[in-house]
Design a protein around this motif. Structure first.
Motif, PDB file in Angstrom:
ATOM      1  N   GLY A  95       0.848  -1.191   0.000  1.00  0.00           N
ATOM      2  CA  GLY A  95       0.000   0.000   0.000  1.00  0.00           C
ATOM      3  C   GLY A  95       0.879   1.235   0.000  1.00  0.00           C
ATOM      4  N   PHE A  96       0.556   2.219  -0.859  1.00  0.00           N
ATOM      5  CA  PHE A  96       1.428   3.375  -1.018  1.00  0.00           C
ATOM      6  C   PHE A  96       0.625   4.673  -1.011  1.00  0.00           C
ATOM      7  N   ASP A  97       1.198   5.677  -0.368  1.00  0.00           N
ATOM      8  CA  ASP A  97       0.609   7.012  -0.325  1.00  0.00           C
ATOM      9  C   ASP A  97       1.224   7.816  -1.474  1.00  0.00           C
ATOM     10  N   GLU A  98       0.400   8.150  -2.469  1.00  0.00           N
ATOM     11  CA  GLU A  98       0.886   8.889  -3.636  1.00  0.00           C
ATOM     12  C   GLU A  98       0.394  10.337  -3.621  1.00  0.00           C
ATOM     13  N   SER A  99      -0.046  10.828  -2.463  1.00  0.00           N
ATOM     14  CA  SER A  99      -0.669  12.151  -2.410  1.00  0.00           C
ATOM     15  C   SER A  99       0.282  13.262  -2.824  1.00  0.00           C
ATOM     16  N   LEU A 107      -6.116   9.077  -0.781  1.00  0.00           N
ATOM     17  CA  LEU A 107      -6.394   7.692  -0.399  1.00  0.00           C
ATOM     18  C   LEU A 107      -5.217   6.797  -0.745  1.00  0.00           C
ATOM     19  N   PRO A 108      -4.822   5.885   0.148  1.00  0.00           N
ATOM     20  CA  PRO A 108      -3.708   4.971  -0.160  1.00  0.00           C
ATOM     21  C   PRO A 108      -4.035   4.122  -1.380  1.00  0.00           C
ATOM     22  N   VAL A 109      -2.999   3.801  -2.137  1.00  0.00           N
ATOM     23  CA  VAL A 109      -3.158   3.009  -3.354  1.00  0.00           C
ATOM     24  C   VAL A 109      -2.666   1.596  -3.082  1.00  0.00           C
ATOM     25  N   ASP A 110      -3.548   0.619  -3.214  1.00  0.00           N
ATOM     26  CA  ASP A 110      -3.175  -0.783  -3.013  1.00  0.00           C
ATOM     27  C   ASP A 110      -2.615  -1.352  -4.307  1.00  0.00           C
ATOM     28  N   ASN A 113       5.719   4.328   1.332  1.00  0.00           N
ATOM     29  CA  ASN A 113       5.283   2.970   1.633  1.00  0.00           C
ATOM     30  C   ASN A 113       4.380   2.965   2.859  1.00  0.00           C
ATOM     31  N   GLY A 114       3.503   1.951   2.912  1.00  0.00           N
ATOM     32  CA  GLY A 114       2.577   1.808   4.033  1.00  0.00           C
ATOM     33  C   GLY A 114       3.235   1.212   5.256  1.00  0.00           C
ATOM     34  N   PRO A 115       2.464   0.550   6.115  1.00  0.00           N
ATOM     35  CA  PRO A 115       2.991   0.069   7.396  1.00  0.00           C
ATOM     36  C   PRO A 115       3.800  -1.224   7.306  1.00  0.00           C
ATOM     37  N   VAL A 116       3.903  -1.829   6.118  1.00  0.00           N
ATOM     38  CA  VAL A 116       4.606  -3.109   5.983  1.00  0.00           C
ATOM     39  C   VAL A 116       5.765  -2.947   4.994  1.00  0.00           C
TER      40      VAL A 116
END
Length: 631
Positions: A165-169, A176-179, A192-195
């Motif tokens: 999951g990535f934050d492209e803002s 919204l996060p992009v899966d 990058n997200g939490p993982v």
């Protein structure tokens, strides 16, 4: 203390002016008022001399500015003995730069945020499984990288982990996060997200999406808008009115002090500061919403846009057509036709090339190599495959190699690719490209914003382009256009300014010659992005209407701030003309006028927040409603 020294080094004239005032205050307190008067007068005259030289240079280059008011105000206050007022005027002039820098810093916050986030470090996974930290610019294509939680992706890459999951803002304005799943593209600059995930580099740092964005932003931040000197349009009438009020006040009262008191509040700092601050705010607001203005002057042109022209494929349509049929002529097999067409398209840069190759892969047909291949831009490609000459492209181009070509008309939204093999017409491959969901709303919004003429300028045949244009309410279609044709059409288009929206390599020339070229940069070519004045980072055509709306609001705010400064200044001049505003008080009030004008101009940082009619709620590319501001 360190911060204070930094400010002194950055704005030395402000520091000197304050120091002169402090020394003069000590002299007055010590009973040496004449020395204080001479100190301030000589310093103020020196500043006036510098401004006078600048004014003369401007007049010699036929640029009438507002400097004459500042020079006249300083000299007149000194002549009538209001030397403290002259020092305040000098402080206002020298401090105006500091105020503008502070305001511009607030307005450029979003632009600076992009620059401050440039990835510096990458964690490369070596062959033995060890992890080595390297500079981002040392990453090579194919390197396997580890991206830890909340870290910035250093280069464009492909996701190797099963999920991510990535934050492209910061890149697109979409909060919204992009899966993503294994094999999906991951843009550099996304968070990058939490993982922790593993990615495989697909581009060097210098060639990655984020670096391209940074370069665009640097160009934008260093550009100057024509409206940055918008106040000069009002320089002559404002100067004439100011001198007229001052002269009448002197004549009626018989007191030359009135002349100086009027001119003290006529100094032009708010007029000079308001426009550049507003434009920086508008550019920052646009960047926050995935719209990078490479040149600040584009905002002014967008605000006045009356004609908008669109390319079709990848702009009004999704640009991801799929093959829906293959019709082989007698003597040729359907799979043979698809295989040879797809193999030839490996050597083409056309937007349909990937779709044609994917059709062969889906049919489990091997892509064949060519011993001799060449592309004819905007026409097609010729390739020698297995000893056979394969010609793929437009009907006229294929017809030059196979006189027996039979034209076929596709249904609405379909593209027909023609093919000839060894001088014989072999058949056609039909593709269909869906119109973007938000294309119709975008065109409606543009009309609401004052655009009076819309065009489709495309290289596709009329049978494919016209049904799409009709469905979107575009009455004027120019089909089968070569790059030169597009350039001619846009150059001749009226009314102006003319905005051109495109995304392909063949759009680069026409984007460059239009008044404002807008590149759909999310998947668009580097050439198109470099030629354009505006790059839309999100794959969202509605951002075109939003860019026009931001331009209109920014110019409106700039003009409002300028007129506010003019109105307050004239009001204060009238008060001074009747003797109710001493020179020192007027000089102090002028600083308040500066702040009012700046605060008014800073409203432009919210230029993109207000809804655009028809675009209140638009579907995102994942089908989730997002706010019109992209937040």
């Amino acid at each position: 203390m360190t911060r204070l020294f930094a400010l002194v080094r950055r704005f030395p004239l402000v520091a000197v002016t304050v120091a002169i005032g402090l020394v003069a205050g000590v002299l007055v307190a010590s009973g040496l008022e004449p020395a204080a008067r001479w100190l301030i007068s000589l310093y103020a005259l020196a500043i006036a001399g510098v401004e006078a030289v600048r004014m003369i240079r401007g007049l010699l280059s036929k640029q009438f500015g507002l400097d004459i008011l500042a020079v006249t105000a300083i000299v007149s206050t000194i002549v009538v003995g209001e030397y403290w007022a002259s020092l305040v005027i000098v402080l206002m002039l020298t401090g105006g730069e500091a105020l503008e820098v502070a305001a511009a810093g607030r307005a450029q916050r979003e632009l600076r945020a992009l620059l401050d986030r440039v990835p510096q470090l990458a964690h490369r996974i070596e062959a033995d499984g060890s992890i080595v930290d390297v500079a981002a610019d040392q990453v090579r294509t194919g390197d396997r990288l580890l991206v830890r939680p909340a870290e910035i992706v250093p280069v464009d890459a492909e996701l190797a982990s099963p999920l991510g999951g990535f934050d492209e803002s910061s890149l697109t304005g979409e909060s919204l996060p992009v899966d993503k799943t294994a094999g999906d593209a991951v843009m550099s600059g996304s968070v990058n997200g939490p993982v922790a995930v593993e990615v495989v580099a697909t581009a060097l740092a210098a060639d990655s999406q984020y670096q391209r964005i940074v370069e665009l932003v640097r160009d934008a931040a260093s550009s100057k808008a024509p409206l940055v000197r918008l106040a000069d349009r009002y320089a002559l009438p404002f100067t004439a009115v100011s001198l007229g009020i001052a002269g009448v006040a002197w004549a009626l009262s018989g007191d030359p002090v009135r002349f100086a008191e009027v001119l003290v509040v006529a100094t032009p700092c708010p007029l000079l500061i308001a426009a550049p601050v507003a434009f920086m705010g508008g550019m920052s607001s646009a960047a926050k919403r995935g719209i990078v203005m490479k040149n600040a002057g584009s905002l002014e042109k967008l605000a006045r846009a009356r004609t908008v022209a669109f390319d079709k494929t990848g702009t009004l349509t999704l640009g991801r057509p799929v093959v829906v049929g293959a019709h082989a002529e007698p003597g040729f097999e359907h799979d043979e036709l698809v295989q040879l067409v797809a193999s030839a398209e490996r050597y083409s840069s056309h937007v349909l090339a990937d779709s044609l190759q994917q059709a062969a892969v889906d049919r489990e047909l091997a892509l064949l190599d060519s011993t001799d291949a060449r592309e004819v831009p905007a026409h097609g490609v010729i390739a020698m495959i297995g000893g056979r000459e394969v010609v793929v492209g437009k009907p006229a181009f294929v017809g030059d190699h196979a006189p027996d070509v039979v034209r076929r008309t596709g249904e609405s939204g379909e593209a027909v690719i023609y093919a000839a093999i060894d001088g014989r017409f072999a058949g056609v491959v039909v593709l269909r490209d869906a119109v973007r969901d938000d294309a119709a709303a975008t065109l409606d919004a543009l009309r609401t914003l004052g655009v009076t003429r819309t065009l489709m300028v495309t290289g596709d045949i009329a049978a494919t382009a016209e049904p799409i244009a009709a469905g979107l309410g575009i009455s004027e279609v120019h089909a089968e256009c070569l790059p030169d044709d597009k350039v001619r059409i846009i150059r001749e288009a009226q009314p102006r300014p003319v905005v051109m929206v495109g995304d392909g390599v063949n759009d680069a020339p026409v984007l460059a010659v239009s008044d404002v070229g807008i590149a759909m940069g999310a998947r668009g070519s580097t050439a198109a992005s470099e030629s354009a004045d505006v790059v839309i980072l999100l794959d969202d055509i509605s951002r075109v209407a939003r860019a026009v709306a931001i331009g209109q609001r920014t110019v409106r705010i700039a003009l409002q701030s300028i007129w506010l400064g003019i109105a307050i200044s004239i009001g204060l001049m009238l008060v001074a003309a009747v003797g109710l505003l001493p020179a020192i008080a007027g000089a102090a009030l002028q600083e308040v006028v500066d702040l009012v004008a700046i605060l008014g101009a800073l409203r432009a940082v919210r230029a993109g927040a207000a809804p655009v009619p028809g675009l209140d709620v638009m579907p995102s590319r994942r089908g989730v409603p997002v706010l019109p501001s992209g937040q």
